[in-house]
Enzyme design. Structure first.
Site, short mmCIF file in Angstrom:
data_model
loop_
_atom_site.label_atom_id
_atom_site.label_comp_id
_atom_site.label_asym_id
_atom_site.label_seq_id
_atom_site.Cartn_x
_atom_site.Cartn_y
_atom_site.Cartn_z
N ASP A 95 104.43 58.33 90.98
CA ASP A 95 105.07 59.44 90.28
C ASP A 95 104.14 59.79 89.11
O ASP A 95 103.20 59.05 88.80
CB ASP A 95 106.45 59.01 89.75
CG ASP A 95 107.14 60.12 88.94
OD1 ASP A 95 107.10 61.28 89.38
OD2 ASP A 95 107.70 59.84 87.87
N SER A 96 104.44 60.91 88.46
CA SER A 96 103.66 61.27 87.27
C SER A 96 103.94 60.30 86.12
O SER A 96 103.18 60.22 85.17
CB SER A 96 104.03 62.69 86.84
OG SER A 96 105.41 62.75 86.58
N GLY B 218 104.81 68.84 85.83
CA GLY B 218 105.62 70.03 86.05
C GLY B 218 105.07 71.32 85.47
O GLY B 218 105.48 72.41 85.88
N CYS C 137 107.80 61.83 93.53
CA CYS C 137 107.74 62.88 92.51
C CYS C 137 107.97 64.20 93.24
O CYS C 137 107.24 64.51 94.19
CB CYS C 137 106.36 62.85 91.86
SG CYS C 137 106.02 64.22 90.75
N GLU D 224 111.67 60.90 78.94
CA GLU D 224 110.55 60.07 78.49
C GLU D 224 110.75 59.60 77.05
O GLU D 224 110.23 58.58 76.64
CB GLU D 224 109.22 60.84 78.61
CG GLU D 224 108.83 61.22 80.05
CD GLU D 224 108.03 60.15 80.79
OE1 GLU D 224 107.47 59.26 80.14
OE2 GLU D 224 108.00 60.19 82.05
N CYS E 266 114.11 66.35 90.67
CA CYS E 266 113.06 65.69 89.88
C CYS E 266 113.51 64.24 89.73
O CYS E 266 114.68 63.99 89.42
CB CYS E 266 112.93 66.34 88.51
SG CYS E 266 111.83 65.44 87.38
N HIS F 42 113.05 62.16 87.54
CA HIS F 42 113.49 61.77 86.20
C HIS F 42 114.99 62.06 85.98
O HIS F 42 115.64 61.43 85.15
CB HIS F 42 112.73 62.55 85.12
CG HIS F 42 111.36 62.02 84.81
ND1 HIS F 42 110.31 62.13 85.69
CD2 HIS F 42 110.87 61.39 83.72
CE1 HIS F 42 109.22 61.60 85.14
NE2 HIS F 42 109.54 61.14 83.93
N1 DGL Z 1 109.32 63.05 88.12
C1 DGL Z 1 108.59 64.19 88.53
C2 DGL Z 1 109.32 64.98 89.59
O1 DGL Z 1 110.07 64.42 90.33
C3 DGL Z 1 107.99 65.16 87.57
C4 DGL Z 1 107.89 65.02 86.16
C5 DGL Z 1 106.73 65.76 85.61
O2 DGL Z 1 105.69 65.12 85.57
O3 DGL Z 1 106.84 66.92 85.21
O4 DGL Z 1 109.14 66.17 89.69
#
Ligand code: DGL
Length: 263
Positions: free
Chosen positions: A10-11, A43, A73, A152, A184, A186
């Site tokens: 993931d990022s 993103g 991600c 975050e 997402c 997150h």
């Molecule tokens: N967790 C990531 C996703 O599912 C993206 C978060 C990001 O880096 O913007 O899109």
């Protein structure tokens, strides 16, 4: 039995929501997790940049002889999955399709909302994936660029999270949807706040369990199932492993140590 690890990336920390579910269904698998904390968020980046980052990470994971890669991600899945599948011979699984299939099963009135990063939403990947299966669904999408920084920075339940969420979500909750895809990885950490605003009539789809089921089926089909007696999960991050480990504790509900990698 194939004891090679599964690679998950993931990022940042978002993909940890997927690890949880993969381990629940496949407890004897070894896992290598990579969080690109030096370059999060993805993103707000261009397709070219996201493809470049994703390819670099896959090459890094292949160094561990991974048997399968999960792009945990939505942003990287939306913009780089097809390129990764074409570029590497290892099986690569994304998070979009499993989430869409789950949402289509759940929705009764055929009105679905999708929230995600700017890159995911403007790629229209979710909308296209839903319409490919059933054109009669109404889909409303909304990017929520402040959600990833909120997570975050651990604003998971407070007033700041509530106000930002109300601002983003009220316009789509007025459209009569009965299902909302958390597009997402997150966002499941903001589930409480989102559900409070959504009320009881809107079902939230966190695709992580659907992704884990998809991974398990694929591994069974391809004879990739492992059976390690003492399986390991190793964590790598491209920056600031301290913050990553702190957040990982919330996502995984246990302490972990991440190692820093510099490409
Ligand atoms: N967790 C990531 C996703 O599912 C993206 C978060 C990001 O880096 O913007 O899109």
């Amino acid at each position: 039995m194939d004891t090679r690890p599964i690679g998950i990336f993931d990022s940042g920390v978002g993909g940890l929501t997927v690890i949880n579910k993969v381990l629940r269904l496949l407890p004897n698998e070894n896992i290598i997790y990579f969080g690109d904390t030096a370059r999060v968020p993805y993103g707000n980046k261009s397709k070219e940049t996201i493809i470049r980052f994703s390819k670099e990470i896959v090459k890094y994971l292949l160094g561990f002889k991974v048997k399968l890669i999960v792009v945990a991600c939505n942003t990287a899945s939306s913009l780089s999955l097809e390129t990764l599948k074409r570029s590497f011979s290892v099986p690569v699984v994304g998070v979009i399709k499993p989430g869409v299939e789950e949402a289509l099963k759940v929705s009764r009135n055929k009105r679905i909302g999708v929230i995600g990063t700017e890159a995911t939403i403007s790629s229209n990947t979710y909308k296209k994936a839903i319409e490919n299966i059933d054109k009669s669904f109404f889909v409303i999408q909304k990017s929520c660029p402040l959600f990833v920084p909120l997570v975050e920075n651990m604003h998971l339940y407070d007033d700041i999270a509530v106000r930002v969420a109300e601002n983003y979500l009220s316009p789509i909750f007025n459209k009569g949807i009965d299902t909302l895809i958390l597009g997402c990885t997150h966002y499941p950490l903001l589930k409480n706040v989102i559900q409070r605003i959504a009320g009881r009539d809107i079902e939230l789809i966190d695709s992580s369990m659907a992704v884990a089921r998809h991974v398990k089926r694929l591994m069974e089909r391809r004879n990739l199932i492992g059976g390690s007696i003492r399986p390991y999960t190793k964590f790598f991050a491209s920056d600031n492993t301290e913050n990553f480990s702190k957040l990982a504790k919330i996502f995984l509900r246990k302490s972990i140590t991440a190692r820093r990698v510099i490409f």
